[in-house]
Design an enzyme around this catalytic site. Structure first.
Site, PDB file in Angstrom:
ATOM      1  N   HIS A 269       0.830  -1.213   0.000  1.00  0.00           N
ATOM      2  CA  HIS A 269       0.000   0.000   0.000  1.00  0.00           C
ATOM      3  C   HIS A 269       0.866   1.266   0.000  1.00  0.00           C
ATOM      4  CE1 HIS A 269      -3.522   2.522   1.223  1.00  0.00           C
ATOM      5  NE2 HIS A 269      -2.538   3.260   1.724  1.00  0.00           N
ATOM      6  N   GLU A 270       1.767   1.347   0.961  1.00  0.00           N
ATOM      7  CA  GLU A 270       2.590   2.561   1.073  1.00  0.00           C
ATOM      8  C   GLU A 270       3.482   2.724  -0.144  1.00  0.00           C
ATOM      9  OE1 GLU A 270       1.845   4.816   3.029  1.00  0.00           O
ATOM     10  OE2 GLU A 270       0.546   3.626   4.329  1.00  0.00           O
TER      11      GLU A 270
ATOM     12  N   HIS B  34       1.673   4.614  -2.813  1.00  0.00           N
ATOM     13  CA  HIS B  34       1.812   6.074  -2.639  1.00  0.00           C
ATOM     14  C   HIS B  34       3.195   6.515  -3.121  1.00  0.00           C
ATOM     15  CE1 HIS B  34      -1.855   6.878  -0.467  1.00  0.00           C
ATOM     16  NE2 HIS B  34      -1.543   6.139   0.576  1.00  0.00           N
TER      17      HIS B  34
ATOM     18  N   HIS C 291       3.350   6.991  -6.759  1.00  0.00           N
ATOM     19  CA  HIS C 291       2.662   8.227  -7.145  1.00  0.00           C
ATOM     20  C   HIS C 291       3.615   9.412  -6.979  1.00  0.00           C
ATOM     21  CE1 HIS C 291      -1.615  10.262  -6.824  1.00  0.00           C
ATOM     22  NE2 HIS C 291      -1.026  10.515  -7.961  1.00  0.00           N
TER      23      HIS C 291
HETATM   24 ZN   LIG Z   1      -2.776   5.361   2.001  1.00  0.00          ZN
END
Ligand SMILES: [Zn+2]
Length: 716
Positions: free
Chosen positions: A503-504, A507, A510
């Site tokens: 998940h991290e 990010h 991105h």
């Molecule tokens: Zn998040």
């Protein structure tokens, strides 16, 4: 201008400060700036851009005493720049590009200060935070409530169609105009003064909330010298608990708390009284009276936010907050949440029935029983136990052969560890990210182990943001809270923690794929209900066969996870989803209830308010408490996610649908990865997110994949 922290939700199977005039500091001259206590000069490591690769922060030179003078000087420097811009004629370059270039010093120091105070804080840094938080809020207002500056922004905005701007520059004009209006630039002088007062108080209170919560969470750890009470814990868990006690100079064992209501240890502890004690420590952490109680802060924050929204012409704080989000209105967000309540709670009720079957007939199902019996249900129904899979999830292996491997398959990225880049804590690792064409793209830091001086949860933060205008490349950090193993032991993590790492890193992608001119539009500087899309989307690769097979290997033998066990792990994904979704919905609805109150409503106590709010939203369920109680709901009371917690679920609709797109188009391929990179991940906020997403997807968004994944509609 500006930095941000992104927090992960595990929703799926989820001073008195005395500056040391340091030896290098040069005596203050008229061109340098006094900090409130310190001296700022070329000896300060923030004085000039870092000379390290990627302008990486020079952590080897940064002392705690360096931050405050640099923050003060940074604000003064930017204000001088702002005044010069306001004195100049309006023009895209003159005004907006100049704004984008302003505040370099402040940005340098705040990126690092935010990262360090979140992940590695201490009382000195907390005191700097306490002093600077309201000043930083006032600084923001000094820019966005500056009448002359706004006049210039408005002039450009009105002429925008005749300026022959490229698409990103046009977006910048619209962005600034909206930011100024949203911040109150249209208000009368008297209202601006009032707004500034409110913003300063809000910022002080949010900071106090954070500080109290960290202390309260440390204090509420469960300590015992009676090993019998800990029956059920594994040798590794006991060793970690003994280590936690040793670090605190206590005898026996300490079970430290994570930021959520439920605690991982509750799944394993045989002794019901111990479970109840651990749970109650967690639930009551910030409601025990004394210096760490946060309830007064919660009430005052709620009140101030209503006042702020009213001043800004909105009836509720949520209405103001959602103006620039994908959902646009609180009604749209609430409608989305409300529709999930019945199916989620019906699922949770079915799960509770399974649990009741395993309990003593005379006992009621209590929140502290849930995880323990759910584990037994899972064992019975799916023959699956977390302890069985952990040996296949050694943290470094998960990183290299899972998280990085997926990025290699999708985007052609490779990673080289850099031992020469200084870090803020010895546990932090640094990697250079190499693009498919061999070019150096970014630096990636990771800091995955739990520490007492680290906030709970997991997040991504920019140490340096990407901008072509400024000539900066990304330096990104991922932070987690996996239990640190006892010395010499391997870090075998849960599947939930594996998913958190993916998940991290979503990010992080991105951030590190950002290819934007303007820093304000770059990377993760997007709407809150869009920003969780890339991260939640990347979680899917954790279970994608080609990736899973590559990392899920036994830490001792290197043997792949047996197919049967992997199949069980996969099948058990929909397990406990009723509970998981209900606790998140309860938190999201609580957030919306707090922030859709209008002026004139008297709230006497957070607890009474919370109780009624949960009843109103049909989420008052004795055995499923909200994922966060209001008094420790840091997401919404320390700032960022206020009236925005729904974003995790909203983005889930996007990520599930997006993953479905991948599956429909050949799955994990370079072509699909590159398409996502070019159409979404590299573009930051340079386009409207809804339009960007739709263009990438090639059709309207559907909620069906989310409902199927959650087990809320039948899979055909
Ligand atoms: Zn998040």
């Amino acid at each position: 201008m500006g930095t941000r922290c992104l927090h992960r939700e595990n929703m799926r199977p989820e001073i008195h400060y005395v500056a040391n005039a340091d030896a290098g500091a040069i005596a203050v001259t008229s061109s340098t700036t006094h900090g409130s206590n310190g001296v700022f000069g070329p000896g300060n490591p923030f004085y000039t851009p870092s000379s390290l690769p990627f302008q990486a922060p020079p952590f080897d030179r940064i002392q705690d005493s360096d931050y405050q003078p640099a923050i003060e000087a940074g604000m003064a420097q930017q204000l001088a720049e702002i005044h010069a811009i306001a004195d100049s004629p309006a023009g895209f370059e003159n005004t907006l590009v100049a704004l984008e270039k302003s505040g370099r010093l402040l940005d340098r120091v705040m990126s690092v200060f935010d990262a360090v105070t979140s992940a590695n804080t201490n009382p000195d840094l907390q005191r700097v935070q306490q002093i600077e938080a309201p000043k930083l809020a006032a600084h923001h207002d000094a820019i966005f409530l500056d009448g002359r500056l706004f006049q210039r922004v408005e002039e450009i905005y009105k002429q925008r169609d005749s300026l022959e701007l490229d698409a990103e520059s046009l977006r910048l004009v619209e962005f600034y105009h909206r930011e100024f209006v949203h911040a109150g630039a249209n208000l009368s002088d008297a209202d601006k003064t009032e707004l500034k007062r409110i913003n300063e108080e809000l910022s002080t209170l949010q900071n106090d909330f954070r500080t109290r919560l960290l202390a309260a969470t440390q204090e509420a750890a469960f300590a015992t010298t009676d090993k019998d009470k800990l029956a059920g814990l594994s040798e590794a868990q006991l060793a970690a608990a003994a280590e936690a006690a040793r670090l605190r100079k206590q005898a026996g064992w300490v079970l430290t708390l994570q930021n959520t209501t439920q605690q991982p240890y509750l799944a394993d502890l045989h002794d019901r009284a111990t479970r109840q004690a651990v749970f109650e420590n967690s639930w009551n952490r910030t409601e025990r009276g004394g210096p760490h109680d946060t309830r007064e802060i919660v009430l005052r924050l709620a009140q101030l936010r209503i006042q702020k929204a009213n001043l800004l012409g909105c009836q509720t704080f949520a209405a103001w907050k959602l103006e620039d989000q994908m959902a646009k209105t609180p009604e749209a967000a609430k409608h989305f949440l409300d529709d999930l309540v019945l199916p989620a709670t019906a699922n949770a009720a079915r799960e509770a029935e399974d649990i009741r079957q395993l309990m003593n007939a005379q006992d009621e199902v209590q929140p502290w029983d849930w995880a323990y019996y759910a584990k037994l249900v899972r064992k019975a129904k799916f023959d699956f136990d977390d302890a069985e899979v952990k040996p296949y999830f050694e943290i470094n292996n998960v990183l290299q052969n899972g998280v990085f491997y997926a990025a290699n398959l999708l985007f052609g990225l490779t990673f080289q560890e850099r031992q020469d880049i200084p870090v803020y804590q010895p546990e932090v690792r640094v990697f250079e990210v190499i693009d498919a064409d061999g070019k150096s793209l970014a630096l990636f830091y990771c800091d995955y182990f739990k520490r007492d001086n680290k906030n709970g949860g997991a997040w991504m933060t920019n140490l340096v943001g990407q901008s072509r205008l400024l000539g900066t490349l990304p330096v990104i950090c991922n932070v987690g809270n996996s239990p640190k193993p006892a010395a010499g032991q391997p870090a075998l993590i849960s599947f939930t923690d594996v998913t958190t790492m993916f998940h991290e890193f979503g990010h992080a992608l991105h951030g590190l794929f950002a290819d934007c001119a303007y820093p304000s539009l770059s990377g993760t500087a997007v709407a809150r209900d869009f920003v969780e899309f890339p991260s939640q989307f990347y979680e899917h690769w954790a279970t994608y066969p080609a990736v899973f097979e590559n990392y899920a290997k036994h830490y001792e033998t290197g043997a792949p996870m047996p197919a049967e066990l992997a199949a069980k792990l996969s099948r058990s994904k929909t397990f406990n989803q009723g509970y998981a979704l209900t606790e998140v919905l309860a938190a999201a609805e609580l957030d919306m209830q707090w922030h859709t109150q209008s002026a004139g409503v008297q709230i006497e106590s957070p607890d009474a308010f919370e109780k009624e709010a949960l009843q109103r939203t049909r989420l008052s369920i004795s055995y499923v408490p909200p994922r966060y109680r209001s008094s420790y709901f840091a997401h919404i009371f320390t700032g960022g996610y206020a009236a925005g917690y729904y974003a995790y679920l909203w983005a889930e609709m996007l990520d599930q649908d997006g993953y479905q797109w991948f599956l429909d188009n050949g799955g994990l391929t370079r072509a699909n990865g590159d398409r996502l990179r070019h159409m979404v991940l590299s573009r930051g906020n340079t386009e409207d997110p809804a339009g960007m997403y739709r263009a990438w997807l090639g059709r309207e968004t559907s909620i069906t994949p989310m409902l199927k994944e959650r087990g809320l509609v039948g899979k055909e």
